[in-house]
Design an enzyme around this catalytic site. Sequence first.
Site, mmCIF file in Angstrom:
data_model
loop_
_atom_site.group_PDB
_atom_site.id
_atom_site.type_symbol
_atom_site.label_atom_id
_atom_site.label_comp_id
_atom_site.label_asym_id
_atom_site.label_seq_id
_atom_site.Cartn_x
_atom_site.Cartn_y
_atom_site.Cartn_z
ATOM 1 C CG ASP A 172 38.674 42.805 47.096
ATOM 2 O OD1 ASP A 172 38.529 43.486 48.025
ATOM 3 O OD2 ASP A 172 37.669 43.526 45.851
ATOM 4 C CB ALA B 38 37.710 37.780 41.941
ATOM 5 C CE LYS B 39 35.680 43.059 43.984
ATOM 6 N NZ LYS B 39 35.925 44.680 44.439
ATOM 7 C CG ASN B 40 31.467 36.861 35.929
ATOM 8 O OD1 ASN B 40 30.233 36.466 36.182
ATOM 9 N ND2 ASN B 40 32.003 36.646 34.888
#
Length: 398
Positions: free
Chosen positions: A148, A113-115
Amino acid sequence: MDTDNGDGSDVDVLPGRFADQAEWADVAPIVVDDGNCVVAIQYGDEHKEALSYFRAILASGEKSERALHLTEIMIGYNQADYTAWQYRWMCLEALNTNVDDYAFTDNIMQDNAKNYQLWNHRRKCALKMGVSAAGKELEFAAAALDNDEKNYHAWSHRQAIVKAFGLWESELEYVESMIQRDVRNNSAWNQRFFVLDNMLRQGLLPADSSQAGAGGEAALPPALDVLLQQELQYVAQQVQRAPRNESVWNYLRGVFTLPGCRPQELGHHVQVHTICREALADSPSCPPALAMLAEYYLAVAAAAGEVLEACGSGAAATATAAGAGVQPMLEGGAAGSSSEAMRAAAGEAVQAAVAAASVLFNDLMVADPIRSMYWGHRLLAGQALMERWTAALPPATA
């Protein structure tokens, strides 16, 4: 067919080698020999073959369904392959179909999810689709934030969508729910500032004339004045939940940088003093409250200095207006008093405010020793402020 990429993600690959597929028979792969590189990239055999065909597609500029599928394979091997992501976007634009790319990007987010590339691609797709995609995009970002709450990419995505389609009020409601969930979520506080700053700039905030000047500042634009009073009340409530939470104190300082705020605006709002004192009553050595109160006093000193300057120049009207905001510290020179009385009161206010700030900065060196050099720097700044306003102007005439 899917296969494991070794990092837990699945790669959509062909059922066999590219060279054995009739669909790719007309493509001559471009193989690059890394030679004797000091640090050669360790591609697997299947990845290396896919890359050779991808180079060929790039060289020819082909935008087709098979090229689109190839970008999916390349991203599967390396989700940070920005060239593959960009070419995927170019294929989607050229084919003018399935530009939402929801299924593909949803799967990528499950893996990472942090791409960076994922969110950039998703944003381009959303902006291309228009306002009809807004709801889906906000849900997509909210899902990431459920896992997050400080996911920078998800918050940035929400900013892009909200700004593009003007969804300010609904975003403010979302932000309030996030702050209610976790008052220490600095990302949510930043988002609140982003929303209100843009609403203020675009003239979307109410300007209730009955509330204008509630902080003693008729000179402020009405919408800004109402907003400041609203946010001071909101901050006071949130400080009570967690007095040592730096996020809310940073937000409070930021509020006084909103467009339309004058220099030293902080010093014109005695509510800040009240908020700080109430927090310190519950937590006497609370560093962010001590720091905020010290900065408030420095702003008061600067505001009183403006009165000194106006009196020294003979601008009585300006002095009266400037003094209105620091009235609690100008008791001996209230608005409407003589210029000399205001001048004397302003000089005393500068000295008293700087003295109060100095005590607090000294307290901070004990309460927050890791930043003692910074507090010493601010202490010197206060002393310089006092020297400027008490020595630079000519003495009052008898």
